[in-house]
Design a protein around this motif. Structure first.
Motif, mmCIF file in Angstrom:
data_model
loop_
_atom_site.group_PDB
_atom_site.id
_atom_site.type_symbol
_atom_site.label_atom_id
_atom_site.label_comp_id
_atom_site.label_asym_id
_atom_site.label_seq_id
_atom_site.Cartn_x
_atom_site.Cartn_y
_atom_site.Cartn_z
ATOM 1 N N CYS A 59 0.843 -1.193 0.000
ATOM 2 C CA CYS A 59 0.000 0.000 0.000
ATOM 3 C C CYS A 59 0.875 1.238 0.000
ATOM 4 O O CYS A 59 1.812 1.339 0.781
ATOM 5 N N CYS A 60 0.593 2.165 -0.910
ATOM 6 C CA CYS A 60 1.350 3.410 -0.938
ATOM 7 C C CYS A 60 1.009 4.231 0.302
ATOM 8 O O CYS A 60 -0.147 4.592 0.528
ATOM 9 N N HIS B 135 0.485 -10.270 4.444
ATOM 10 C CA HIS B 135 1.817 -9.683 4.562
ATOM 11 C C HIS B 135 1.706 -8.323 3.898
ATOM 12 O O HIS B 135 1.793 -8.200 2.680
ATOM 13 N N HIS B 136 1.460 -7.352 4.713
ATOM 14 C CA HIS B 136 1.103 -6.007 4.248
ATOM 15 C C HIS B 136 2.282 -5.068 4.485
ATOM 16 O O HIS B 136 2.759 -4.938 5.609
ATOM 17 N N VAL B 137 2.737 -4.458 3.416
ATOM 18 C CA VAL B 137 3.856 -3.521 3.499
ATOM 19 C C VAL B 137 3.363 -2.137 3.109
ATOM 20 O O VAL B 137 2.661 -1.987 2.114
ATOM 21 N N MET B 138 3.718 -1.167 3.906
ATOM 22 C CA MET B 138 3.397 0.219 3.551
ATOM 23 C C MET B 138 4.682 1.033 3.557
ATOM 24 O O MET B 138 5.495 0.900 4.464
ATOM 25 N N ALA C 56 8.203 0.418 5.209
ATOM 26 C CA ALA C 56 9.406 0.554 4.388
ATOM 27 C C ALA C 56 9.686 2.028 4.125
ATOM 28 O O ALA C 56 8.859 2.710 3.515
ATOM 29 N N ARG C 57 10.818 2.504 4.632
ATOM 30 C CA ARG C 57 11.166 3.912 4.399
ATOM 31 C C ARG C 57 12.013 4.042 3.132
ATOM 32 O O ARG C 57 12.973 3.292 2.945
ATOM 33 N N CYS D 243 8.460 2.868 -4.850
ATOM 34 C CA CYS D 243 7.430 1.870 -4.573
ATOM 35 C C CYS D 243 7.697 0.578 -5.330
ATOM 36 O O CYS D 243 7.520 -0.506 -4.797
ATOM 37 N N SER D 244 8.139 0.689 -6.590
ATOM 38 C CA SER D 244 8.468 -0.516 -7.349
ATOM 39 C C SER D 244 9.536 -1.319 -6.622
ATOM 40 O O SER D 244 9.399 -2.532 -6.420
ATOM 41 N N ALA D 245 10.597 -0.629 -6.252
ATOM 42 C CA ALA D 245 11.738 -1.325 -5.659
ATOM 43 C C ALA D 245 11.370 -1.938 -4.314
ATOM 44 O O ALA D 245 11.687 -3.099 -4.033
ATOM 45 N N MET D 246 10.676 -1.178 -3.497
ATOM 46 C CA MET D 246 10.361 -1.689 -2.151
ATOM 47 C C MET D 246 9.315 -2.789 -2.188
ATOM 48 O O MET D 246 9.413 -3.769 -1.457
#
Length: 501
Positions: free
Chosen positions: A28-29, A63-66, A113-114, A215-218
């Motif tokens: 999620c952005c 598995h949710h990454v923001m 993810a920063r 966002c693509s990379a992370m």
RNA sequence: GGCGCGGUACCCAAGUGGUAAGGGAGAGGUCUGCAAAACCUUUAUGCGCCGGUUCGAUCCCGGCCCGCGCCUCCA
């Protein structure tokens, strides 16, 4: 029925599932932390929260990454103006963002993810694109993505780029790009950016990542080349998400995200929220005006995510009342004693079961929160009626409580932490010298001079005693005194209940 | 100009090819020492307008009017 969601990419409602058979890999952005979050931001994160919670209700692990975008033009500009390094500047707003998330009962993703902590991954992704000559470097040292090398460009936002001419809306003179729509992957460092620590010395040259590549990379770094679900506000569909697809798929030659979830913008008093319209509100603004965190959450969730929501102060008042009714009901179910069996048991139990089924079905049908909410209110009324008639059994009450638990596992408004949230906001306003933005009512009710719970309890006890002595004048005077301070009393057979207005 | 969404009672807002959920507000009533809470009754013969398809349309199709969003940093 399993959870089904509208997929922007296919234009259809499709079941949500974990393609690896374990957990839904979900990106999620997140926010760009250059300022305090506004209610529009939170509408998106609130609906993502409902999505999380609905997935859990369906037994679907996540598995949710923001991400947190902690380097961008605004951050660099504002940090420079404040004479700070970008890290120092953005940390403050990241903290505030998570405090606001907590105030709204929004769950944390599994991972945060920063951008600034993941620059190497972005650099290597650009290198992969450069190896195919899809990424190219310009004279100023920036890198761009060559859009005409990605034939699928526009498939998410359904844009036909053939019909769009270069230069129509994009300033061609500003850059030495090959085509106007080519977008930045890496921005060459300017001297002032090196000063505010917003530049990285890499094989690409000194600079910083573009927004899209982050966002693509992370997403790929944390979740793999092909992910299950990607979410964000509707505005991100183009160009941000379109660019993410282009970068990722051009590099991996695999589908990037199978399912795309976009939350529509909200309107405020009928207009798009903007500072110039004077209808721009942060969460803190609303709390300091005296609106409750729970009412804000409930209102923002009451209109399904694919519909435009018109946020109004009248609506906020309505939501406050609706939440209050739910809480009163919840309290009643928990605290009152019910007979073991009643003649009306069977039909009532059936009705509760039906409400429960409708609640789940509504949520699973593309997160129809409006319908889910209605199902619970249907049960509420029927059960209250039965309770008034003395025909509510202990079993039916327990079943009702189970439904309320389920309801609250999604809506999360029953537990009353509103006073705490408002006090936190007030303390923040004090610390930041923003008391001029606080309504007098909030200061009176939640400030240092306000009544503590023990004082309220003492007055309530005194009134109860006066009532027993049939001294109604004294009892009413106490009730009036408390009411003036925003404390509402309710007498019942189970004793006195008080609440803050 | 291109792409898209919406117009349902006083307000907010679901929904379905077969006759309109829910919430809030208002009015009347029941209960209560009085309140509050709760409950009951009440508020759209009609779902922007005009045509069409159909035995039947608010829901499908066409046209029109109105509002809004994206196309540029933006949740």
């Amino acid at each position: 029925m399993a959870l089904e969601l509208f997929n922007t990419l296919s234009g259809k409602i499709e079941p949500l599932y974990a393609s690896d058979g374990h957990a839904l890999r979900f990106y999620c952005c997140g926010p760009t932390v250059y300022d305090f979050g506004h209610i529009g931001n939170f509408r998106t994160f609130l609906h993502v929260d409902v999505l999380r919670r609905a997935a859990r209700l369906n037994g679907l692990p996540l598995h949710h990454v923001m991400n947190i975008t902690d380097v961008d033009d605004k951050i660099i500009r504002n940090a420079a103006a404040a004479g700070q390094a970008i890290g120092e500047y953005s940390a403050r707003f990241e903290r505030a963002f998570f405090q606001d998330m907590d105030a709204l009962n929004i769950e944390r993703p599994e991972e945060i993810a920063r951008a600034t902590e993941n620059v190497p991954g972005m650099v290597s992704l650009i290198e992969r694109l450069a190896a195919q000559e899809i990424a190219y470097k310009t004279e100023d040292g920036s890198w761009y993505f060559r859009i005409n090398r990605f034939p699928g460009y526009g498939k998410l936002s359904k844009k036909d780029l053939e019909g769009m001419e270069d230069g129509a809306r994009v300033d061609l003179d500003e850059y030495d790009k090959d085509a106007a729509r080519d977008f930045a992957l890496w921005k060459a460092a300017r001297p002032e950016e090196i000063a505010s620590q917003a530049a990285w010395d890499t094989v690409l040259g000194p600079g910083r990542p573009g927004w899209h590549i982050e966002c693509s990379a992370m997403a790929m770094q944390y979740l793999g080349d092909s992910i299950d679900l990607h979410a964000g506000g509707e505005d991100l569909m183009f160009p941000h998400h379109e660019n993410e697809i282009a970068q990722s798929e051009a590099a991996t030659h695999k589908p990037f995200a199978r399912h795309w979830f976009h939350v529509r913008f909200l309107l405020v008093e009928g207009k798009k929220m903007s500072k110039s319209e004077g209808n721009f509100f942060t969460l803190r603004d609303l709390l300091l005006k005296g609106y409750r965190a729970s009412a804000i959450r409930f209102l923002l969730l009451s209109v399904p995510y694919r519909h435009q929501l018109n946020f109004t102060f009248d609506g906020l008042t309505e939501s406050t009342n609706a939440v209050e009714r739910l809480r009163t009901f919840h309290d009643r179910m928990r605290k009152q004693a019910w007979p073991e069996n009643t003649p009306a048991d069977h039909p009532l139990m059936e009705l509760i079961r039906k409400g429960d089924a409708e609640f789940t079905a509504a949520l699973n049908d593309d997160l129809n929160t409006a319908e889910a909410r209605a199902a619970v209110f249907d049960v509420l009324r029927a059960v209250n009626t039965a309770a008034d008639q003395g025909s509510l059994s202990r079993l039916a009450a327990e079943q009702t409580l189970a439904l309320l638990d389920k309801f609250d596992s999604i809506f999360a408004v029953l537990e009353d932490r509103d006073a705490e949230r408002t006090r936190d906001a007030l303390a923040w306003a004090e610390a930041e010298n923003r008391l001029d933005q606080v309504s007098p009512e909030v200061i009176e009710r939640f400030g240092s001079g306000s009544l503590a719970d023990v004082e309220i309890d003492a007055l309530v006890a005194e009134r109860t005693q006066a009532k027993q002595q049939r001294n109604f004048a004294r009892a009413d005077a106490i009730r009036k005194e408390l009411l003036d301070k925003g404390i509402l009393l309710e007498d019942s057979k189970q004793g006195v209940r008080w609440k803050r207005k």
